[in-house]
Design a protein around this motif. Structure first.
Motif, short mmCIF file in Angstrom:
data_model
loop_
_atom_site.label_atom_id
_atom_site.label_comp_id
_atom_site.label_asym_id
_atom_site.label_seq_id
_atom_site.Cartn_x
_atom_site.Cartn_y
_atom_site.Cartn_z
N ARG A 104 0.83 -1.21 0.00
CA ARG A 104 0.00 0.00 0.00
C ARG A 104 0.86 1.26 0.00
NH1 ARG A 104 -5.31 0.55 3.72
NH2 ARG A 104 -6.07 2.49 2.87
N LEU A 105 1.90 1.27 0.82
CA LEU A 105 2.78 2.44 0.87
C LEU A 105 3.56 2.59 -0.44
CD1 LEU A 105 4.06 2.37 4.55
CD2 LEU A 105 2.43 3.95 3.51
N GLU A 106 3.95 1.47 -1.03
CA GLU A 106 4.66 1.53 -2.30
C GLU A 106 3.77 2.10 -3.40
OE1 GLU A 106 7.02 -1.51 -5.32
OE2 GLU A 106 6.49 -2.16 -3.29
N THR A 107 2.51 1.70 -3.41
CA THR A 107 1.56 2.25 -4.39
C THR A 107 1.38 3.75 -4.18
OG1 THR A 107 0.40 0.14 -4.43
CG2 THR A 107 -0.79 2.05 -5.28
N GLN A 162 9.30 2.18 20.34
CA GLN A 162 8.15 2.02 19.46
C GLN A 162 8.40 0.78 18.59
OE1 GLN A 162 7.61 5.34 16.89
NE2 GLN A 162 5.49 4.89 16.46
N SER A 163 7.33 0.20 18.10
CA SER A 163 7.46 -0.93 17.21
C SER A 163 8.27 -0.50 16.00
CB SER A 163 6.07 -1.41 16.78
OG SER A 163 6.17 -2.22 15.64
N SER A 164 9.24 -1.31 15.62
CA SER A 164 10.09 -0.92 14.49
C SER A 164 9.28 -0.84 13.20
CB SER A 164 11.26 -1.90 14.34
OG SER A 164 10.77 -3.19 14.03
N LEU A 165 8.28 -1.70 13.07
CA LEU A 165 7.44 -1.66 11.87
C LEU A 165 6.65 -0.35 11.80
CD1 LEU A 165 6.24 -3.11 9.37
CD2 LEU A 165 4.42 -3.85 10.89
N SER A 166 6.01 0.03 12.90
CA SER A 166 5.22 1.26 12.88
C SER A 166 6.11 2.49 12.72
CB SER A 166 4.35 1.37 14.13
OG SER A 166 5.14 1.46 15.28
N ARG A 168 9.01 2.59 11.09
CA ARG A 168 9.42 2.64 9.68
C ARG A 168 8.26 3.04 8.79
NH1 ARG A 168 12.07 -3.00 8.79
NH2 ARG A 168 10.52 -3.55 10.35
N ALA A 169 7.04 2.59 9.11
CA ALA A 169 5.88 2.99 8.31
C ALA A 169 5.61 4.49 8.45
CB ALA A 169 4.65 2.18 8.74
N GLU A 170 5.75 5.02 9.66
CA GLU A 170 5.54 6.46 9.86
C GLU A 170 6.58 7.28 9.09
OE1 GLU A 170 5.45 7.51 13.98
OE2 GLU A 170 3.72 6.23 14.38
N ARG A 171 7.81 6.84 9.13
CA ARG A 171 8.86 7.56 8.39
C ARG A 171 8.62 7.48 6.89
NH1 ARG A 171 14.49 7.46 11.40
NH2 ARG A 171 15.04 8.48 9.45
N THR A 172 8.11 6.35 6.42
CA THR A 172 7.81 6.21 5.00
C THR A 172 6.66 7.12 4.60
OG1 THR A 172 8.56 3.92 5.10
CG2 THR A 172 7.25 4.55 3.19
N VAL A 173 5.63 7.18 5.42
CA VAL A 173 4.50 8.08 5.15
C VAL A 173 4.98 9.53 5.12
CG1 VAL A 173 2.33 8.98 6.10
CG2 VAL A 173 2.71 6.53 6.00
N ALA A 174 5.83 9.90 6.06
CA ALA A 174 6.36 11.26 6.08
C ALA A 174 7.18 11.55 4.82
CB ALA A 174 7.22 11.49 7.33
N ALA A 175 7.95 10.56 4.37
CA ALA A 175 8.75 10.74 3.14
C ALA A 175 7.83 10.87 1.93
CB ALA A 175 9.72 9.58 2.97
N ILE A 176 6.75 10.11 1.90
CA ILE A 176 5.79 10.22 0.78
C ILE A 176 5.13 11.59 0.79
CG2 ILE A 176 3.60 9.32 -0.11
CD1 ILE A 176 4.49 6.54 0.89
N GLU A 177 4.84 12.12 1.96
CA GLU A 177 4.23 13.45 2.05
C GLU A 177 5.17 14.53 1.54
OE1 GLU A 177 3.10 13.95 6.12
OE2 GLU A 177 1.29 12.76 5.88
#
Length: 190
Positions: A104-107, A162-166, A168-177
């Motif tokens: 989903r994040l890749e899309t 924090q969970s490493s998955l969450s 990393r997902a937050e950092r990825t969302v911030a990078a997408i933004e």
């Protein structure tokens, strides 16, 4: 029928017949005087009080209506993504949920690179593979690029609690933004 009720009915009928007779002009030997009017008023007041007392003992009939402002539950946007993040931390559904999160994040990243970054879809896919779409190595690696994460970043992720998955997902969302904005050095507009 009780004796008191019979008496009240009899008095009511006699008073009604006498009243109609007086109105019709039949003289029953009674004249319409203040005393007669007083008796009729007293009889009407007694009958009214009896009726009120009878109504006091009865239960009122009411109608129960539904709630006119019943709320309809509407799904919260993004809650399915949050559910995937939570289930990715679980033991049973970890890998399938993690793949859904990454896909989903890749899309979304590919869509942001095309829409806001001004890249072609093939170019956006290549940037995602190489990690050149962002300057955040954690986000680039999360989406599959073979980029090394500095030791300092790894220790910070480990100690964050924090969970490493969450994380990393937050950092990825911030990078997408940041794609296509002035803060993104890799996503210049064309």
């Amino acid at each position: 029928m009780t004796l008191a009720r019979r008496l009240f009915v009899f008095v009511g009928v006699v008073a009604t017949v006498a009243g109609f007779a007086v109105i019709a002009g039949v003289s029953l030997g009674l004249e319409l005087t203040d005393v007669f009017l007083g008796l009729v008023a007293a009889l009407a007041a007694l009958q009214g009080l009896r009726y009120v007392q009878h109504r006091r003992d009865t239960t009122p009939n009411t109608t129960v209506t539904g709630d006119p402002e019943a709320r309809i539950s509407v799904p919260v946007p993004g809650s399915d993504f949050d559910d995937d993040l939570v289930s990715a931390a679980g033991r049973r559904t970890r890998w399938a949920a993690r793949e859904r999160v990454v896909d989903r994040l890749e899309t979304r990243a590919k869509g942001a690179l095309v829409a806001r970054g001004g890249h072609a879809p093939e170019e956006a896919a290549a940037l995602l593979k190489t990690g050149g779409w962002t300057d955040d190595p954690v986000a680039a690696r999360f989406l599959g690029a073979s980029v090394s994460v500095p030791l300092r970043q790894r220790v910070r992720l480990l100690l964050s609690g924090q969970s490493s998955l969450s994380d990393r997902a937050e950092r990825t969302v911030a990078a997408i933004e940041r794609v296509g904005t002035a803060d993104d050095p890799a996503g210049e507009r064309r």
